[in-house]
Design an enzyme around this catalytic site. Structure first.
Site, PDB file in Angstrom:
ATOM      1  N   LYS A  97       0.690  -1.127   0.020  1.00 13.42           N
ATOM      2  CA  LYS A  97      -0.013  -0.025  -0.068  1.00 13.42           C
ATOM      3  C   LYS A  97       0.797   1.409  -0.082  1.00 13.42           C
ATOM      4  CE  LYS A  97      -3.651  -0.316   2.343  1.00 13.42           C
ATOM      5  NZ  LYS A  97      -4.589  -0.428   3.238  1.00 13.42           N
ATOM      6  N   ARG A 122      -3.674   2.857   8.804  1.00 17.54           N
ATOM      7  CA  ARG A 122      -3.966   1.686   7.866  1.00 17.54           C
ATOM      8  C   ARG A 122      -2.761   0.793   7.823  1.00 17.54           C
ATOM      9  NH1 ARG A 122      -7.113   5.365   4.358  1.00 17.54           N
ATOM     10  NH2 ARG A 122      -9.348   4.730   4.192  1.00 17.54           N
ATOM     11  N   GLY A 135      -8.379  -7.025   4.368  1.00 16.91           N
ATOM     12  CA  GLY A 135      -9.242  -7.325   5.609  1.00 16.91           C
ATOM     13  C   GLY A 135      -8.802  -7.765   6.739  1.00 16.91           C
ATOM     14  N   MET A 158      -5.856  -7.038   8.369  1.00 11.80           N
ATOM     15  CA  MET A 158      -5.054  -6.327   9.579  1.00 11.80           C
ATOM     16  C   MET A 158      -6.373  -5.099   9.785  1.00 11.80           C
ATOM     17  SD  MET A 158      -1.111  -6.868   8.749  1.00 11.80           S
ATOM     18  CE  MET A 158      -1.221  -6.497   7.102  1.00 11.80           C
ATOM     19  N   ARG A 173      -3.880  -1.284  -6.032  1.00 12.70           N
ATOM     20  CA  ARG A 173      -3.263  -2.774  -5.476  1.00 12.70           C
ATOM     21  C   ARG A 173      -3.829  -3.821  -6.499  1.00 12.70           C
ATOM     22  NH1 ARG A 173      -6.639  -4.235   0.090  1.00 12.70           N
ATOM     23  NH2 ARG A 173      -8.363  -4.447  -0.704  1.00 12.70           N
ATOM     24  N   HIS A 232      -6.738 -42.841   1.446  1.00 16.00           N
ATOM     25  CA  HIS A 232      -7.155 -43.685   0.386  1.00 16.00           C
ATOM     26  C   HIS A 232      -8.153 -42.857  -0.403  1.00 16.00           C
ATOM     27  CE1 HIS A 232      -9.971 -46.761  -1.490  1.00 16.00           C
ATOM     28  NE2 HIS A 232      -8.818 -47.226  -1.795  1.00 16.00           N
ATOM     29  N   SER A 241      11.276 -43.475 -10.339  1.00 19.17           N
ATOM     30  CA  SER A 241      10.163 -42.689  -9.994  1.00 19.17           C
ATOM     31  C   SER A 241      10.038 -42.719  -8.679  1.00 19.17           C
ATOM     32  CB  SER A 241       8.792 -43.392 -10.789  1.00 19.17           C
ATOM     33  OG  SER A 241       7.782 -42.756 -10.881  1.00 19.17           O
ATOM     34  N   CYS A 289       6.024 -39.551  -8.988  1.00 15.34           N
ATOM     35  CA  CYS A 289       4.412 -39.982  -9.407  1.00 15.34           C
ATOM     36  C   CYS A 289       3.508 -39.750  -7.844  1.00 15.34           C
ATOM     37  CB  CYS A 289       4.585 -41.383  -9.867  1.00 15.34           C
ATOM     38  SG  CYS A 289       5.171 -42.632  -9.071  1.00 15.34           S
ATOM     39  N   TYR A 346      10.349 -35.674 -15.466  1.00 15.78           N
ATOM     40  CA  TYR A 346       9.184 -35.296 -15.574  1.00 15.78           C
ATOM     41  C   TYR A 346       8.396 -35.465 -14.053  1.00 15.78           C
ATOM     42  CZ  TYR A 346       8.567 -40.675 -14.948  1.00 15.78           C
ATOM     43  OH  TYR A 346       8.489 -41.744 -14.493  1.00 15.78           O
TER      44      TYR A 346
END
Length: 873
Positions: free
Chosen positions: A25, A94, A103, A105, A341, A457, A765, A832, A852
């Site tokens: 801010k 502020r 909202g 603080m 902002r 699970h 993996s 994985c 990957y």
């Protein structure tokens, strides 16, 4: 270094690049000043001072002088004096951290008012009502923020205000007369004296210092701490304090206040979107006390001000090259911008804005890719509860699998499957799920459990299928035999309607309207840009051809984990599996496995077809055998009759196979070593399917993955069986296909001996779900009892089953990568576990040089975008 930075009146000793010091801010107020935007003058006290104050409990001796000097500059700019009895200067105080925390603080307006300055303000403005309305607001805010007054039966200030309105027969604050508000000031002071045990301070300087301290303290308030935890904002940044001259939207009918976005934050439409109120202060817009007007109607009220405001919207959006969220006040036809902002927006809006801004030339494609939060893409891919719907939330659990579902509560898997088959929408409700429930989970629209965590699970299976799931809803007391659950005084019987919000972990009673997903062309364009920049490949965890096809639609480049055990729970397969388990000899087991072979082969052919041209990693049987057997007495009796064995023998087998700690028991490669015929059957099914698909013109790249290897000799044994079986299949089929044999790295010993294992394995993996359990010594199914406490006390920064524990588990991964590639430089390595779809875990995998990541189908776009962002950053 100075602790106080001034802005306004065309000059600022700060800019937008100083968010670490000035907070978002304060930095933006300085930047707007530099741009010539009309900003009320003020000053910012730095974030560093916040941290120092919270640590020491006091301010440095030099601060008071800096604040007084800065206040003099504000007085000169405004032509008013703070704490003066004539033309008094009022200020707001502020918060403002580096990252926006709307909202979370504290804010206090109208500081500097006492009875003398309020009377002076009334005389100057000719509006006593405005002066005393401002005064009572100050006392209310100050009492709440500085003294923590809230009351045990609601806000005592609001009770007093409502009582006066009832006495006067009015509904709105604005209809109270000046005399009423002046009397209310006295009432509010009495409330402060009664609730706080002290008088409201009349000295404006005492008010100011009390407010500054309160804003600094609010950095460690419950709301702020919780918000930072959810949004992964560090605790050591602190908040700045912004002290700014008050301008008043509640002084006259040609004054007002509002909030606006430079584009629609819900849809991304390029239009100024917001609301305003005439003759009001800023908090009235967000408090809902009065009905605001849409911003478009400003042109009917003050057309010249509306045109000026729209011009600043364009200026600020072009300057910041992003959607801006602005607060403004009009005081007697003069416009002031109080704040700008980066605007919070829905994912749908974020995607559209990013693509539109590229087309408009405001940003490039790289910036567009970085603009969208990968984790929020879930909102585009699953149904959601209509945000405008009125709902009754009866419980909350973990947001285990995103999306939303509406159906009738059903308490067992068999009934869920039969009801779904007859066309009924079903929500499966269980204390916790097991593999036995798979058919019911597959049939249900959503799954609710009272136990388990984010990697239980229920959670893992639901995410893999794209099913909505709320897990670990501890308040829900499930009575499965009575077919009902109770929660917070509400009883839900079987057949009652439920709505699950898996994205927020909400359990809602009744039917609720859902919003169906529609990613659209903007999404596809953004993802095509992301694919240009990422290095990591993205595969999917898929167990069926349908899952594989869906994942390809979302951009998956292969399968990183196909769990063969899930295939055994469908139809007649579970019976053959149970025959194999109950067999007394290898011959009996082979006979039962021969029945499973064509079923597995058929599944694999379908998966190879769906992944034509991409690699498919198939994990050999992993769970312990007892998971395929029933547990309840009635189920054991029924199965004994079906298989024509005695109840005693079946129960004896169940008892024999039961394990104290099954996760570390007879499972994974240990099963394949004890019963090599299982490995042989699965290898044969995989390679026969590959040959069959290859003959049909499908490009196949099978990868056989051996689970739970901790010693190289375990892998050597299983890999030998796979390769021996492959050669037999190739001779029989008269054709060969290339394939790989590798292992799942999921226990610590595999990591520290990766150089040995890599001499046999053709790929690694990482199964990070189990690697997290074995490294931390934490059961993922039981961790819900204490992990929230660990997070709250800062012992663990977050749930390690959702985001990879980089300091611990990550170090094991790093070690295995280094050792494995030292022994085999071209070793292909992926992940994985569920972490493969977590953006921060994906970033870690990129940095470690993995080839990957693999995740559930619906998280593939998340991983693609996260991989692109880490490559760009």
């Amino acid at each position: 270094m100075a602790d106080v930075y001034s802005f306004g009146n065309g000059q600022a000793n700060g800019n937008a690049g100083m968010k670490d010091i000035l907070g978002g801010k304060g930095a933006n107020l300085a930047e707007m000043t530099n741009l010539g935007v009309p900003v009320p003058p003020g000053f910012t006290i730095s974030t560093q001072l916040c941290i120092a104050y919270l640590e020491k409990g006091e301010f440095p001796a030099t601060l008071r002088g800096e604040v007084e000097a800065a206040m003099q500059r504000v007085e000169a700019a405004m032509g008013r004096r703070f704490a003066a009895d004539v033309e008094p200067l009022l200020v707001s105080v502020r918060s403002g951290g580096k990252f926006s925390m709307p909202g979370m603080m504290e804010t206090i307006l109208n500081l500097g008012l006492n009875h003398r300055t309020a009377r002076a303000l009334a005389d100057e403005s000719g509006n006593a009502r405005f002066a005393f309305d401002s005064y009572r607001r100050l006392i209310q805010m100050y009492g709440s923020v500085v003294y923590g007054i809230s009351g045990t039966t609601g806000d005592p200030f609001e009770h007093a205000l409502e009582a006066v309105k009832r006495d006067r027969g009015v509904e709105r604050d604005i209809d109270l007369a000046a005399e009423d508000l002046e009397a209310l000031v006295g009432t509010f002071k009495e409330i402060v004296r009664r609730e706080a045990g002290r008088d409201f301070p009349d000295d404006p300087w005492e008010q100011l210092w009390g407010a500054i301290e309160a804003v600094f303290r609010s950095w460690n308030g419950r709301r702020a701490v919780d918000y930072r935890r959810v949004h992964h904002i560090p605790d050591d940044l602190g908040t700045a304090v912004n002290v700014q001259a008050m301008v008043f939207g509640n002084v006259s009918e040609d004054s007002g206040t509002g909030v606006a976005f430079t584009r629609n934050p819900s849809t991304g439409t390029p239009e100024v979107f917001g609301e305003f109120l005439v003759n009001a202060q800023g908090e009235d817009v967000v408090a809902g006390i009065r009905d605001p007007q849409p911003i478009a109607k400003m042109r009917d009220w003050l057309p010249e001000v509306a045109e000026e405001f729209e011009g600043y919207c364009r200026t600020l959006e072009a300057h910041y090259t992003d959607v801006q969220d602005l607060e403004f006040t009009v005081e007697r036809r003069k416009l002031y911008i109080l704040q700008t902002r980066t605007g919070k927006r829905t994912t749908r809006a974020a995607v559209r804005v990013a693509v539109d801004m590229v087309a408009e030339g405001l940003i490039d494609e790289r910036t567009a890719v970085l603009r969208v939060d990968p984790a929020q893409l879930d909102q585009l891919l699953h149904p959601m509860v209509d945000p405008d719907a009125e709902v009754t939330v009866i419980a909350r659990g973990l947001p285990a699998s995103p999306g939303a579902a509406v159906g009738r509560a059903i308490f067992d898997a068999d009934r869920a499957a039969s009801q779904a088959e007859s066309g009924e929408a079903v929500i499966l409700v269980r204390r916790e799920t097991s593999p036995d429930d798979f058919h019911g989970m597959a049939a249900a629209r959503g799954i609710l459990t009272s136990r388990g965590g984010m990697t239980s699970h229920a959670a893992v299976v639901a995410r893999g299928m794209g099913k909505c799931c709320v897990a670990g809803a501890k308040e829900v007391d499930v009575h499965e035999l009575e077919r009902r659950f109770e929660v917070n005084g509400v009883t839900v019987e079987e057949g009652d309607w439920l709505t699950l919000d898996g994205s927020a972990g909400r359990v809602i009673v009744g039917q609720t309207e859902l919003v169906e997903p529609a990613p659209g062309d903007d999404f596809l364009r953004l993802m095509s840009w992301a694919d240009q920049y990422r290095r990591l490949r993205v595969r999917t965890n898929a167990d069926t051809p349908g899952d594989a096809a869906r994942a390809r639609d979302y951009g998956a480049e292969g399968i990183g984990l196909c769990r063969t055990e899930h295939m055994f729970f469908e139809g007649d397969r579970i019976r053959s599996m149970r025959e194999m388990i109950l067999a007394n000899s290898e011959g009996g087991r082979r006979k039962a496995l021969a029945k499973l072979l064509p079923m597995q082969r058929e599944d694999f052919v379908g998966i190879f077809r769906a992944m034509d041209g991409f690699p498919v990693t198939i994990r050999l049987l992993d769970p312990p055998l007892h998971e395929f057997l029933p547990r309840e007495d009635d189920e054991i009796t029924e199965l004994a009759a079906t298989l024509d064995v005695s109840v005693e023998r079946l129960r004896r087998t169940v008892d024999t196979l039961a394990e104290t700690n099954p996760m570390l028991g007879h499972r994974g490669c240990r099963l394949g070593i004890a019963y090599p015929e299982i490995t042989e059957m699965q290898a044969r099914a995989i390679l026969e399917a590959a040959c069959e698909a290859d003959e049909a013109g499908v490009e196949v790249h099978p990868e056989v993955m051996v689970p739970l290897v901790g010693h190289v000799e375990e892998l050597r044994h299983q890999a030998g069986l796979v390769r021996e079986t492959a050669e037999a299949v190739f001779r029989e089929r008269g054709r060969r296909v290339d394939f790989l044999v590798g292992t799942m790295i999921e226990i610590p010993r595999a990591c520290v001996t990766a150089h040995e294992i890599a001499q046999v394995a053709e790929f690694f993996s990482f199964g990070t779900n189990d690697l997290t359990q074995t490294t931390l010594g934490i059961s993922r199914d039981d961790a819900g009892r204490f992990l929230p406490l660990y997070a709250a006390r800062g012992i663990l920064p977050e749930d390690p089953f959702q985001t990879l524990d980089q300091a611990g588990v990550g170090r094991m991964v790093q070690m295995a990568v280094e050792l494995g590639r030292r022994a085999s430089p071209k070793l292909k390595i992926g992940i994985c576990g569920e972490h493969g779809g977590d953006p921060r875990s994906v970033a870690f995998c990129h940095r470690q040089g993995l080839n990957y990541v693999s995740c559930s189908p619906f998280r593939v776009p998340i991983a693609r975008l996260a991989a692109a962002q880490v490559a760009l950053e």
